[in-house]
Design a protein around this motif. Structure first.
Motif, PDB file in Angstrom:
ATOM      1  N   ASP A  62       3.378  10.202   8.482  1.00 55.98           N
ATOM      2  CA  ASP A  62       4.481  10.824   9.216  1.00 55.98           C
ATOM      3  C   ASP A  62       4.021  11.364  10.572  1.00 55.98           C
ATOM      4  O   ASP A  62       4.756  11.274  11.556  1.00 55.98           O
ATOM      5  CB  ASP A  62       5.094  11.956   8.392  1.00 55.98           C
ATOM      6  N   ARG A  63       2.814  11.908  10.620  1.00 55.56           N
ATOM      7  CA  ARG A  63       2.291  12.410  11.893  1.00 55.56           C
ATOM      8  C   ARG A  63       2.106  11.269  12.897  1.00 55.56           C
ATOM      9  O   ARG A  63       2.401  11.417  14.086  1.00 55.56           O
ATOM     10  CB  ARG A  63       0.944  13.107  11.679  1.00 55.56           C
ATOM     11  N   ASP A  69      -5.068  -6.208   1.172  1.00 52.96           N
ATOM     12  CA  ASP A  69      -6.291  -5.933   1.921  1.00 52.96           C
ATOM     13  C   ASP A  69      -6.133  -6.073   3.431  1.00 52.96           C
ATOM     14  O   ASP A  69      -6.822  -5.386   4.190  1.00 52.96           O
ATOM     15  CB  ASP A  69      -7.413  -6.874   1.466  1.00 52.96           C
ATOM     16  N   ARG A  70      -5.249  -6.948   3.874  1.00 54.92           N
ATOM     17  CA  ARG A  70      -5.206  -7.272   5.297  1.00 54.92           C
ATOM     18  C   ARG A  70      -4.021  -6.661   6.046  1.00 54.92           C
ATOM     19  O   ARG A  70      -4.057  -6.575   7.274  1.00 54.92           O
ATOM     20  CB  ARG A  70      -5.191  -8.794   5.465  1.00 54.92           C
ATOM     21  N   SER A  71      -2.983  -6.271   5.338  1.00 59.26           N
ATOM     22  CA  SER A  71      -1.843  -5.659   6.021  1.00 59.26           C
ATOM     23  C   SER A  71      -2.231  -4.299   6.582  1.00 59.26           C
ATOM     24  O   SER A  71      -2.912  -3.507   5.911  1.00 59.26           O
ATOM     25  CB  SER A  71      -0.666  -5.483   5.055  1.00 59.26           C
ATOM     26  N   PRO A  72      -1.800  -3.990   7.799  1.00 55.95           N
ATOM     27  CA  PRO A  72      -2.078  -2.660   8.349  1.00 55.95           C
ATOM     28  C   PRO A  72      -1.189  -1.612   7.695  1.00 55.95           C
ATOM     29  O   PRO A  72      -0.271  -1.933   6.928  1.00 55.95           O
ATOM     30  CB  PRO A  72      -1.744  -2.831   9.831  1.00 55.95           C
ATOM     31  N   ASP A  73      -1.442  -0.348   7.994  1.00 50.07           N
ATOM     32  CA  ASP A  73      -0.587   0.722   7.475  1.00 50.07           C
ATOM     33  C   ASP A  73       0.755   0.754   8.196  1.00 50.07           C
ATOM     34  O   ASP A  73       1.769   1.096   7.596  1.00 50.07           O
ATOM     35  CB  ASP A  73      -1.299   2.066   7.631  1.00 50.07           C
ATOM     36  N   LEU A  74       0.741   0.425   9.462  1.00 46.23           N
ATOM     37  CA  LEU A  74       1.978   0.297  10.227  1.00 46.23           C
ATOM     38  C   LEU A  74       1.693  -0.592  11.426  1.00 46.23           C
ATOM     39  O   LEU A  74       0.544  -0.901  11.729  1.00 46.23           O
ATOM     40  CB  LEU A  74       2.507   1.668  10.662  1.00 46.23           C
ATOM     41  N   ALA A  75       2.759  -1.041  12.066  1.00 46.64           N
ATOM     42  CA  ALA A  75       2.610  -1.898  13.237  1.00 46.64           C
ATOM     43  C   ALA A  75       3.466  -1.363  14.368  1.00 46.64           C
ATOM     44  O   ALA A  75       4.565  -0.845  14.141  1.00 46.64           O
ATOM     45  CB  ALA A  75       3.000  -3.335  12.915  1.00 46.64           C
ATOM     46  N   TRP A 105       6.955  -0.342   9.253  1.00 47.36           N
ATOM     47  CA  TRP A 105       6.079  -0.265   8.088  1.00 47.36           C
ATOM     48  C   TRP A 105       6.889  -0.615   6.851  1.00 47.36           C
ATOM     49  O   TRP A 105       8.081  -0.928   6.933  1.00 47.36           O
ATOM     50  CB  TRP A 105       5.459   1.131   7.956  1.00 47.36           C
ATOM     51  N   ALA A 106       6.250  -0.616   5.710  1.00 48.72           N
ATOM     52  CA  ALA A 106       6.931  -0.868   4.449  1.00 48.72           C
ATOM     53  C   ALA A 106       6.417   0.121   3.422  1.00 48.72           C
ATOM     54  O   ALA A 106       5.310   0.644   3.534  1.00 48.72           O
ATOM     55  CB  ALA A 106       6.701  -2.297   3.972  1.00 48.72           C
ATOM     56  N   ARG A 134       0.814  -1.197   0.000  1.00 49.66           N
ATOM     57  CA  ARG A 134       0.000   0.000   0.000  1.00 49.66           C
ATOM     58  C   ARG A 134       0.858   1.261   0.000  1.00 49.66           C
ATOM     59  O   ARG A 134       1.963   1.297   0.542  1.00 49.66           O
ATOM     60  CB  ARG A 134      -0.909   0.015   1.231  1.00 49.66           C
ATOM     61  N   GLU A 135       0.303   2.313  -0.615  1.00 50.74           N
ATOM     62  CA  GLU A 135       0.946   3.616  -0.522  1.00 50.74           C
ATOM     63  C   GLU A 135       0.814   4.140   0.902  1.00 50.74           C
ATOM     64  O   GLU A 135      -0.149   3.825   1.610  1.00 50.74           O
ATOM     65  CB  GLU A 135       0.283   4.597  -1.496  1.00 50.74           C
ATOM     66  N   LEU A 136       1.782   4.947   1.325  1.00 49.35           N
ATOM     67  CA  LEU A 136       1.720   5.492   2.681  1.00 49.35           C
ATOM     68  C   LEU A 136       0.529   6.430   2.824  1.00 49.35           C
ATOM     69  O   LEU A 136       0.213   7.212   1.929  1.00 49.35           O
ATOM     70  CB  LEU A 136       3.012   6.236   3.000  1.00 49.35           C
TER      71      LEU A 136
END
Length: 497
Positions: free
Chosen positions: A9-10, A107-113, A29-30, A2-4
């Motif tokens: 950043d916030r 679909d299932r990966s979060p935006d960050l962990a 994140w990736a 996914r795109e960030l």
């Protein structure tokens, strides 16, 4: 990948303040920057992680300077510094490959962990005295022991593997050609066959045994001390890896059961955790629950092949099970399965609906301390594992009709380590009783003349560290203060609206 998110950043800045350092080890994140890359940050700095192990520091100092999978060995070194307070004193094996897999699901990966610190204690949000789930080496280190006629007798080896290597290795031992270790698209699995620990030979029956949450260092320490004679018998006939097997991230149950039995990481098999959010369906998925365990294979992607399906493709039906799955959620393709029995019952309560059929834990010959049965999870684990021993003995009543691949999952070790933490009386009691069941099974194999014909694999799905009851808190206020919509599953998997 996914795109960030516009607020990425916030969010990272809010989570990497020094005030949250006691409970937040890393934010990970990736993203794409020419090539896919993984990233990690905390109050010390941020880093870009390449799949080849290269680190590019983006700010401050590298928050994860070590990826050493053999860190905190020998065992005394782990005991001397349990639960390091700073990430710079810890190690995070295969950081980029594990994170890149975890964040690759559309679909299932979060935006960050958010990676909890080893000492974070969060019982109000599902935490325990003993914890796992981290990217760090001890929570990711599962034991791995191989034994039997196809295994080199190496004793205790200064080596390590990955949990994604376990399934491919078992499959090849059971007769699956190595060039067929692929998914249904023809893409190779992520794991490899552990040839350095194997001998050439014809396919043999394989019995894989999982002790959920068994602590690698303590297990080997107790075996060497004479307190786990069953484990010691395996090691005498094969090899135990001092560095164990590195779990996929997050180092939780369903993610790694699935990775073991498919040979691929979570981005490919789709089981992102014990609880996660699916954007495509708009549903919160909770496969790690007594009411849903028997449905876990529903969330496994169709293009992925389990080791049971691989064996079915290469072992001809002979009127008895080619493969068997005992007390295992990821059972797709197994000819015999505990979860099949639960599904066939039609009881909406799942495993809870069969409680009345489980043995009485108070009469178990394997539970030594009745006080441990006051813990509901521990008591249930005793029941499940006693029934599991009955099932595997029945499947192995006659070696001529035994499955080519048998997988036997045990749960009381997870209960003992959650309830007491690693090295606790409860945790060690769970290891000892699991070992006693192992001895009973090995004695059974010997009695029917099958012990020298069977290759055995003993492993787990993750490691464990002890939380510190004085290290509490939540990052929710920091996220709430941003005024953005988010979901926090786990907790620690952050989905931004």
């Amino acid at each position: 990948m996914r795109e960030l998110h516009p607020d990425h950043d916030r969010v990272v800045a809010a989570l990497t303040v020094p005030e949250l350092a006691p409970i937040i080890d890393l934010v990970v994140w990736a993203g794409h920057d020419g090539e896919p890359a993984a990233f990690a940050a905390n109050h010390l700095g941020s880093v870009r992680l390449e799949a080849d192990g290269t680190h590019h520091v983006l700010s401050g100092i590298d928050p994860i300077p070590s990826e050493d999978p053999m860190a905190f060995l020998p065992y005394d070194a782990e005991c001397a510094e349990p639960g390091p307070r700073l990430s710079t004193s810890n190690a995070y094996p295969y950081a980029a490959p594990r994170l890149l897999s975890f964040f690759s699901h559309p679909d299932r990966s979060p935006d960050l962990a958010i990676v909890h610190t080893p000492r974070h204690y969060f019982p109000d949000e599902g935490g325990h005295v003993g914890e796992h789930g981290s990217l760090d080496v001890i929570q990711s280190r599962a034991p791995l022991i191989l034994a039997g006629p196809r295994v080199r007798r190496q004793g205790y080896a200064a080596a390590h593997a990955r949990l994604v290597d376990v399934g491919p290795t078992m499959a090849v031992l059971a007769g699956v050609p190595e060039d067929d270790l692929v998914d249904r698209h023809g893409d190779p699995v992520d794991g490899r066959v552990l040839h350095e620990h194997l001998l050439p030979g014809e396919p043999r029956p394989v019995v894989g045994i999982l002790w959920d949450g068994a602590h690698c260092g303590d297990l080997l320490h107790l075996a060497e001390s004479g307190e786990l004679p069953g484990v010691a018998r395996l090691i005498e006939r094969g090899v135990a890896l001092r560095g164990g097997a590195v779990a996929q991230f997050p180092s939780v149950t369903l993610t790694n059961h699935t990775s073991i039995l498919t040979g691929v990481g979570p981005g490919r098999h789709g089981v992102l955790g014990n609880v996660y959010f699916d954007r495509a369906s708009g549903e919160r998925v909770v496969p790690n629950d007594a009411a849903t365990w028997h449905r876990s294979s529903e969330w496994l992607h169709g293009h992925v092949r389990t080791v049971f399906e691989m064996v079915a493709d290469h072992v001809a039906p002979q009127g008895f099970p080619r493969s068997a799955s005992i007390d295992e959620a990821i059972d797709r393709g197994a000819d015999y399965s505990t979860m099949q029995l639960i599904r066939a019952s039609g009881d909406a309560r799942g495993a809870d609906g069969l409680t009345d059929q489980l043995p009485d834990p108070h009469t178990s010959p394997f539970n030594v301390d009745p006080a441990h049965l006051e813990d509901h999870y521990f008591s249930w684990g005793v029941q499940v594992d006693d029934l599991g021993l009955q099932q595997i003995r029945q499947l192995w009543a006659d070696p001529a009709t035994a499955p080519r691949l048998t997988w036997w999952a045990n749960v009381v070790t997870d209960a003992g380590h959650h309830g007491g933490g690693p090295r606790s009386a409860m945790a060690r009691a769970s290891l000892r009783q699991s070992d006693a069941r192992l001895v009973a099974f090995l004695d059974h194999l010997e009695a029917i003349g099958a012990l020298e014909e069977v290759t055995l694999v003993l492993t787990a799905d993750h490691g464990f560290e002890g939380a510190d009851p004085s290290v509490t808190g939540s990052w929710a206020p920091a996220l709430d203060a941003l005024g953005i919509s988010y979901r926090d599953e786990g907790p620690g998997l952050i989905y931004l609206a």
